[in-house]
Write an enzyme that holds these catalytic residues in place. Structure first.
Site, PDB file in Angstrom:
ATOM      1  N   ARG A   1      44.702 -18.647 -77.980  1.00  0.00           N
ATOM      2  CA  ARG A   1      43.776 -19.650 -77.486  1.00  0.00           C
ATOM      3  C   ARG A   1      42.911 -20.169 -78.639  1.00  0.00           C
ATOM      4  O   ARG A   1      42.915 -19.630 -79.741  1.00  0.00           O
ATOM      5  CB  ARG A   1      42.888 -19.058 -76.383  1.00  0.00           C
ATOM      6  CG  ARG A   1      43.608 -18.819 -75.079  1.00  0.00           C
ATOM      7  CD  ARG A   1      42.743 -18.075 -74.076  1.00  0.00           C
ATOM      8  NE  ARG A   1      42.536 -16.684 -74.440  1.00  0.00           N
ATOM      9  CZ  ARG A   1      41.801 -15.820 -73.733  1.00  0.00           C
ATOM     10  NH1 ARG A   1      41.188 -16.234 -72.624  1.00  0.00           N
ATOM     11  NH2 ARG A   1      41.689 -14.564 -74.120  1.00  0.00           N
TER      12      ARG A   1
ATOM     13  N   LYS B   1      37.620 -15.211 -78.057  1.00  0.00           N
ATOM     14  CA  LYS B   1      37.442 -13.763 -77.927  1.00  0.00           C
ATOM     15  C   LYS B   1      36.284 -13.273 -78.779  1.00  0.00           C
ATOM     16  O   LYS B   1      35.787 -13.962 -79.667  1.00  0.00           O
ATOM     17  CB  LYS B   1      38.724 -13.030 -78.310  1.00  0.00           C
ATOM     18  CG  LYS B   1      39.837 -13.195 -77.297  1.00  0.00           C
ATOM     19  CD  LYS B   1      39.432 -12.796 -75.882  1.00  0.00           C
ATOM     20  CE  LYS B   1      39.166 -11.324 -75.724  1.00  0.00           C
ATOM     21  NZ  LYS B   1      38.696 -10.978 -74.357  1.00  0.00           N
TER      22      LYS B   1
ATOM     23  N   TYR C   1      33.282 -15.392 -75.686  1.00  0.00           N
ATOM     24  CA  TYR C   1      33.250 -14.168 -74.884  1.00  0.00           C
ATOM     25  C   TYR C   1      32.828 -13.021 -75.787  1.00  0.00           C
ATOM     26  O   TYR C   1      33.304 -12.905 -76.927  1.00  0.00           O
ATOM     27  CB  TYR C   1      34.626 -13.856 -74.291  1.00  0.00           C
ATOM     28  CG  TYR C   1      35.044 -14.770 -73.164  1.00  0.00           C
ATOM     29  CD1 TYR C   1      34.352 -14.779 -71.960  1.00  0.00           C
ATOM     30  CD2 TYR C   1      36.136 -15.618 -73.304  1.00  0.00           C
ATOM     31  CE1 TYR C   1      34.733 -15.621 -70.924  1.00  0.00           C
ATOM     32  CE2 TYR C   1      36.525 -16.460 -72.271  1.00  0.00           C
ATOM     33  CZ  TYR C   1      35.821 -16.456 -71.084  1.00  0.00           C
ATOM     34  OH  TYR C   1      36.189 -17.283 -70.062  1.00  0.00           O
TER      35      TYR C   1
ATOM     36  N   HIS D   1      31.618  -9.464 -74.181  1.00  0.00           N
ATOM     37  CA  HIS D   1      31.934  -8.185 -73.518  1.00  0.00           C
ATOM     38  C   HIS D   1      31.349  -7.011 -74.310  1.00  0.00           C
ATOM     39  O   HIS D   1      32.062  -6.094 -74.727  1.00  0.00           O
ATOM     40  CB  HIS D   1      33.446  -8.028 -73.353  1.00  0.00           C
ATOM     41  CG  HIS D   1      34.095  -9.114 -72.550  1.00  0.00           C
ATOM     42  ND1 HIS D   1      33.830  -9.312 -71.210  1.00  0.00           N
ATOM     43  CD2 HIS D   1      34.989 -10.079 -72.904  1.00  0.00           C
ATOM     44  CE1 HIS D   1      34.541 -10.340 -70.766  1.00  0.00           C
ATOM     45  NE2 HIS D   1      35.244 -10.827 -71.765  1.00  0.00           N
TER      46      HIS D   1
ATOM     47  N   GLU E   1      30.629 -14.970 -70.645  1.00  0.00           N
ATOM     48  CA  GLU E   1      30.772 -14.235 -69.392  1.00  0.00           C
ATOM     49  C   GLU E   1      29.465 -13.987 -68.653  1.00  0.00           C
ATOM     50  O   GLU E   1      29.476 -13.519 -67.507  1.00  0.00           O
ATOM     51  CB  GLU E   1      31.490 -12.895 -69.620  1.00  0.00           C
ATOM     52  CG  GLU E   1      30.678 -11.837 -70.360  1.00  0.00           C
ATOM     53  CD  GLU E   1      30.835 -11.895 -71.864  1.00  0.00           C
ATOM     54  OE1 GLU E   1      30.446 -10.923 -72.530  1.00  0.00           O
ATOM     55  OE2 GLU E   1      31.358 -12.915 -72.382  1.00  0.00           O
TER      56      GLU E   1
ATOM     57  N   ASP F   1      38.398  -5.621 -70.025  1.00  0.00           N
ATOM     58  CA  ASP F   1      37.463  -6.266 -70.957  1.00  0.00           C
ATOM     59  C   ASP F   1      36.075  -5.644 -70.881  1.00  0.00           C
ATOM     60  O   ASP F   1      35.322  -5.667 -71.860  1.00  0.00           O
ATOM     61  CB  ASP F   1      37.349  -7.762 -70.663  1.00  0.00           C
ATOM     62  CG  ASP F   1      38.407  -8.580 -71.384  1.00  0.00           C
ATOM     63  OD1 ASP F   1      38.875  -8.138 -72.440  1.00  0.00           O
ATOM     64  OD2 ASP F   1      38.771  -9.651 -70.886  1.00  0.00           O
TER      65      ASP F   1
END
Length: 371
Positions: free
Chosen positions: A15, A75, A94, A96, A118, A270
């Site tokens: 991505r 990511k 993101y 996490h 997120e 995740d």
């Protein structure tokens, strides 16, 4: 503002943070966008596509990080990327962080402002930047689970929908959020027997109304989780506590008692995973077996369908990217409490309470941090 889009370097992650369409929107607002060469080539998006949209192509991630005021990724930053971040720079991706203390420490040490997709919210209490990838992961979980149930993958040798005279597989979905709902919908579509568990009775009623009599809904308790997991052929772990580590609903003892060749697809990985036996895997080696139960725990499931995922994600992130660029991060977050909810790290401090609790550190309120 100068926006930087590096190529993703997590294993088999294809991505990209911004598409040429998104770049064109930013450039039209007089922002500069620098993109690492071949950032989205595997999707069929070339450097020339980015140039036509107004981007400047740079030969390395180091140059992108060095030149950009804001880094837009997909990511969580890998250690090498964390080392390239600097004080006063903004990272939008993101994160996490709850199950990843090393990344949290690296972001704190960088001095950068880190805003997590997120935990950005909307007026309805949803998570608009997590939702598109949760939808993809939920749909993919049934594809992955069906494959893992095949004999060659270590599974029970079952077809999800069964066939004439043979009952379908039993699919149990833990969690009725976006990913869980999409998993249930896909499983029903192939005529599996589907049960979804959640602690929100209103959500269960909503799902029942949406999907009809074929969906079994069960209020989630420890006893219900144990009963249904042990009877399942395929379990989808779709549990989410925003920003926090996922609760361990499936114990090691439960794994031992599950059917031989049954499958667990842990979408929650995740955030640390919802099973005590779960650990992150990659698309290169997606599964492992514990006590004859196949575990699929790929931490970037949507990366396998990178083109669909990238465009779906950009549709959601673009308004926030433009707000951050137009107003600057401090003003953009001060004027938008939903964007402010995305702030996880600022000036060396954790600003998201659930992340701070998971890491055992004190949180500074986001509103105070940006003053």
């Amino acid at each position: 503002m100068r926006i930087g889009v590096p190529k993703e370097i997590k294993v088999q992650e294809y991505r990209v943070g911004m598409t040429p369409v998104s770049v064109r929107e930013a450039v039209a607002r007089e922002h500069e966008v620098v993109v690492e060469t071949n950032a989205a080539l595997r999707q069929g998006i070339t450097d020339d596509d980015y140039r036509k949209a107004g981007a400047t192509i740079l030969p390395s991630a180091a140059e992108v990080f060095a030149k950009a005021d804001m880094i837009v990724k997909v990511k969580e930053p890998q250690p090498a990327e964390c080392r390239m971040l600097r004080e006063g720079q903004t990272l939008f991706t993101y994160l996490h962080l709850a199950p990843d203390p090393e990344q949290a420490k690296a972001l704190m040490a960088s001095g950068a402002t880190a805003i997590a997709y997120e935990t950005v919210t909307n007026a309805r209490g949803g998570l608009p930047l997590l939702a598109p990838m949760s939808e993809v992961a939920g749909r993919m979980s049934i594809q992955a689970g069906a494959h893992c149930l095949e004999m060659e993958q270590g599974g029970r040798g079952m077809l999800l929908g069964g066939t004439a005279g043979v009952p379908p597989a039993k699919v149990v979905v833990l969690g009725g959020g976006v990913s869980g709902a999409n998993a249930a919908r896909m499983a029903l579509g192939v005529e599996a027997e589907v049960t979804i568990l959640d602690i929100n009775i209103d959500r269960l009623a909503e799902l029942k109304a949406q999907m009809g009599a074929g969906l079994r809904t069960v209020f989630s308790t420890r006893q219900a989780v144990e009963d249904y997991v042990l009877d399942a052929d395929l379990v989808i772990g779709a549990v989410l506590v925003p920003g926090a580590e996922a609760p361990k609903l499936i114990t090691r003892d439960m794994i031992k008692a599950m059917k031989r060749g049954s499958v667990l697809v842990d979408i929650s990985i995740d955030q640390g995973g919802c099973a005590e036996t779960s650990r992150p895997t990659t698309h290169a080696a997606p599964t492992f077996i514990v006590d004859d139960v196949v575990h699929y725990c790929v931490a970037n499931m949507p990366g396998a369908v990178a083109r669909t995922s990238t465009f779906a994600l950009n549709n959601a992130t673009l308004p926030f990217i433009l707000a951050l660029a137009d107003k600057g991060p401090t003003r953009a977050m001060a004027e938008n409490p939903h964007l402010l909810a995305g702030l996880n790290v600022h000036a060396g401090r954790i600003t998201y309470p659930a992340v701070a609790a998971a890491l055992g550190v004190e949180a500074v309120p986001a509103s105070a941090a940006i003053k």
